[in-house]
Write a protein that holds these residues in place. Structure first.
Motif, short mmCIF file in Angstrom:
data_model
loop_
_atom_site.label_atom_id
_atom_site.label_comp_id
_atom_site.label_asym_id
_atom_site.label_seq_id
_atom_site.Cartn_x
_atom_site.Cartn_y
_atom_site.Cartn_z
N ASN A 270 -17.02 11.20 45.85
CA ASN A 270 -17.75 11.41 44.60
C ASN A 270 -19.08 10.65 44.63
OD1 ASN A 270 -18.68 11.59 41.98
ND2 ASN A 270 -16.98 10.44 41.07
N PRO A 271 -20.22 11.33 44.54
CA PRO A 271 -21.51 10.62 44.59
C PRO A 271 -21.68 9.57 43.50
CG PRO A 271 -21.83 12.98 44.87
CD PRO A 271 -20.40 12.79 44.47
N CYS A 272 -20.97 9.70 42.41
CA CYS A 272 -21.09 8.72 41.32
C CYS A 272 -20.14 7.54 41.48
CB CYS A 272 -20.86 9.40 39.97
SG CYS A 272 -22.12 10.63 39.56
N ALA A 273 -19.26 7.59 42.46
CA ALA A 273 -18.33 6.49 42.70
C ALA A 273 -19.06 5.32 43.36
CB ALA A 273 -17.17 6.94 43.58
N ILE A 274 -18.62 4.11 43.08
CA ILE A 274 -19.24 2.94 43.71
C ILE A 274 -18.95 2.89 45.20
CG2 ILE A 274 -19.23 1.54 41.62
CD1 ILE A 274 -16.79 0.05 42.82
N VAL A 275 -17.94 3.63 45.66
CA VAL A 275 -17.58 3.65 47.07
C VAL A 275 -17.99 4.98 47.73
CG1 VAL A 275 -15.71 1.97 46.88
CG2 VAL A 275 -15.24 4.41 46.46
N PHE A 276 -19.01 5.64 47.20
CA PHE A 276 -19.45 6.92 47.77
C PHE A 276 -19.85 6.75 49.23
CE2 PHE A 276 -23.14 10.02 48.22
CZ PHE A 276 -22.31 11.09 48.55
N GLU A 277 -19.28 7.61 50.08
CA GLU A 277 -19.44 7.48 51.53
C GLU A 277 -20.72 8.11 52.07
OE1 GLU A 277 -15.95 9.49 52.80
OE2 GLU A 277 -16.63 11.44 52.09
N GLY A 278 -21.43 8.86 51.24
CA GLY A 278 -22.64 9.53 51.68
C GLY A 278 -22.37 10.95 52.13
N PRO A 279 -23.44 11.72 52.41
CA PRO A 279 -23.27 13.12 52.80
C PRO A 279 -22.78 13.31 54.24
CG PRO A 279 -25.58 12.52 52.84
CD PRO A 279 -24.85 11.34 52.26
N ARG A 280 -22.91 12.28 55.06
CA ARG A 280 -22.47 12.34 56.46
C ARG A 280 -22.44 10.91 57.00
NH1 ARG A 280 -27.58 13.64 55.78
NH2 ARG A 280 -29.20 12.55 56.97
N PRO A 281 -21.74 10.67 58.09
CA PRO A 281 -21.74 9.32 58.68
C PRO A 281 -23.15 8.91 59.09
CG PRO A 281 -20.01 10.68 59.64
CD PRO A 281 -20.86 11.60 58.83
N PHE A 282 -23.46 7.66 58.87
CA PHE A 282 -24.77 7.09 59.23
C PHE A 282 -25.92 7.82 58.57
CE2 PHE A 282 -22.14 6.02 63.06
CZ PHE A 282 -22.04 4.66 62.81
N SER A 283 -25.69 8.34 57.38
CA SER A 283 -26.78 8.98 56.65
C SER A 283 -27.83 7.99 56.18
CB SER A 283 -26.23 9.73 55.43
OG SER A 283 -25.61 8.84 54.51
N GLU A 284 -27.45 6.70 56.08
CA GLU A 284 -28.34 5.69 55.52
C GLU A 284 -29.07 4.93 56.63
OE1 GLU A 284 -28.23 5.70 51.81
OE2 GLU A 284 -27.43 7.49 52.82
N ALA A 285 -30.36 4.71 56.41
CA ALA A 285 -31.13 3.89 57.36
C ALA A 285 -30.51 2.51 57.51
CB ALA A 285 -32.58 3.78 56.88
N GLU A 286 -29.97 1.99 56.42
CA GLU A 286 -29.37 0.65 56.43
C GLU A 286 -28.16 0.60 57.36
OE1 GLU A 286 -31.59 1.41 52.64
OE2 GLU A 286 -30.14 2.52 53.85
N THR A 287 -27.34 1.65 57.30
CA THR A 287 -26.17 1.70 58.17
C THR A 287 -26.58 1.86 59.62
OG1 THR A 287 -25.12 2.89 56.34
CG2 THR A 287 -23.90 2.78 58.39
#
Length: 422
Positions: A270-287
């Motif tokens: 769930n994008p609104c959850a505090i534990v939202f995993e993102g749209p795909r693995p390593f989607s985030e620059a931070e990760t």
């Protein structure tokens, strides 16, 4: 006091009050739940912490849950219907946040009168980056600053390599430590910075510097970290807006975005959850910053620790299903070794550290850095949950020195294990 100073103080107070107004009437409850219930609630509510069942009189996990006035109308009956015992512990979160804001401002004001970098205050992201750059200039033979990537909002994510051999001696083990993956966990960057200080400035154990190479990332999630200072003290995720639903619910939980059993937990979808995993693995620059730092040196990295707050725990794999890696006994042994070193220096009121498999101690999770780093080959990987005392992750500045010094003792114990057993 000059008129200018008075005006600045008044402005700061008014901004703090406005920033915390969104939490007027929000209350905190301790709720006794099972590990499966914890996972379900994280998809809908802000779970601030979870206490292991081993510490609970009820034999269940005690979750600290924030409820808005509207959420109370829905969720208290839900708890009652399922015989989930709960106790209100905070009547108005906004008051607690305003009190913390005042303490943080006073500590920063006091520290500004010293020329020495303070490990007893909460520094902003740019201040931390500037400090890393200053260390590289002062100790060019030991410290290299890596400008790893830009965050979603364009902030520079930096980390340091600490080495007497510029990472060119491939026989030396590597230890990787990161902090502030979760924005609101302010006490984690001071710990990372103090570790750097003990290795580079004060050099309390020259063997740990001479025979081990270190990578330390003090602020993994700078966008969320800064947002928690300026806009929303309770913010946890990144601030990215590249996924469906991001206009309403921006951000991804960095510690659910790693490619280990990613996408297997409905509570993280769930994008609104505090534990939202993102749209795909390593989607985030931070990760990806953590991923790339790890993969570059994975063959000789012996220990990885992701510093979080709070709960006094060393947690190890596998968090997705509760089974143990083939070196589970060693993971527990080294975790206990680090925990005991910390507990020796802990305050009397502090809870003793719990060491164990993450799924058994708390609940099943997917996409964590701890499990992914173990899966790619690092033998010793942990999520370290720092103390919060009665304050949770709103730790007053006067406790920061205690936390950074005792945690260094645990890190040093883990590093010495690597030194003599690698």
């Amino acid at each position: 006091m000059t008129r200018l100073v008075v005006c600045v103080l008044i402005l700061a107070v008014s901004l703090a009050q406005g920033r915390h107004e969104k939490y007027e009437g929000h209350q905190l409850f301790r709720v006794a739940i099972t590990s499966e219930e914890l996972g379900k609630l994280e998809a809908h509510l802000d779970i601030l912490s979870a206490t292991p069942a081993t510490r609970s009189a009820s034999g269940k996990i005690e979750a600290l849950v924030r409820l808005s006035p509207a959420e109370k109308q829905q969720w208290l009956p839900y708890f009652n219907q399922r015989n989930m015992a709960y106790t209100k512990i905070i009547d108005n979160l906004a008051d607690i946040l305003r009190d913390e804001e005042a303490k943080v401002q006073r500590a920063r004001s006091a520290a500004s009168r010293s020329s020495r970098f303070s490990f007893e205050v909460y520094h902003r992201h740019q201040e931390i980056n500037d400090y890393l750059d200053s260390l590289a200039k002062r100790y060019p033979n030991l410290v290299t600053v890596i400008n790893a990537a830009l965050s979603f909002e364009g902030r520079q994510i930096k980390y340091v390599r600490i080495s007497t051999s510029r990472f060119e001696n491939l026989r030396k083990p590597v230890i990787i430590i990161d902090a502030a993956a979760h924005a609101r966990e302010w006490v984690t960057p001071p710990v990372a910075l103090y570790i750097i200080n003990q290795l580079v400035v004060d050099i309390v154990d020259s063997n740990l510097l001479e025979y081990i190479d270190w990578i330390i990332i003090p602020v993994v999630n700078p966008d969320g970290y800064e947002y928690s200072f300026d806009e929303d003290r309770m913010w946890r995720k990144t601030r990215s807006k590249a996924h469906p639903g991001s206009d309403e619910c921006p951000g991804v939980d960095v510690n659910r975005n790693f490619d280990h059993h990613w996408g297997t937990r409905p509570d993280s979808a769930n994008p609104c959850a505090i534990v939202f995993e993102g749209p795909r693995p390593f989607s985030e620059a931070e990760t990806r910053v953590v991923r790339d730092a790890v993969l570059q040196h994975v063959d000789r990295t012996a220990l990885y620790i992701s510093i979080h707050s709070y709960g006094n725990m060393f947690l190890y794999a596998w968090g997705n299903n509760g089974t143990l890696p083939d070196n589970g006994l060693i993971l527990n042994l080294v975790g206990v070794h680090m925990a005991e070193a910390i507990d020796k220096l802990a305050l009397d009121k502090a809870k003793r550290y719990v060491v164990g498999n993450a799924a058994h101690v708390l609940a099943k999770t997917s996409g964590t850095s701890r499990d992914w780093t173990r899966a790619v080959g690092i033998p010793l990987t942990y999520t370290l949950e720092l103390p919060g005392y009665e304050y949770g992750f709103l730790v007053p500045p006067e406790y920061v020195w205690q936390i950074v010094t005792e945690t260094w003792a645990g890190i040093a114990a883990g590093a010495n294990y690597v030194l003599y057993n690698w």
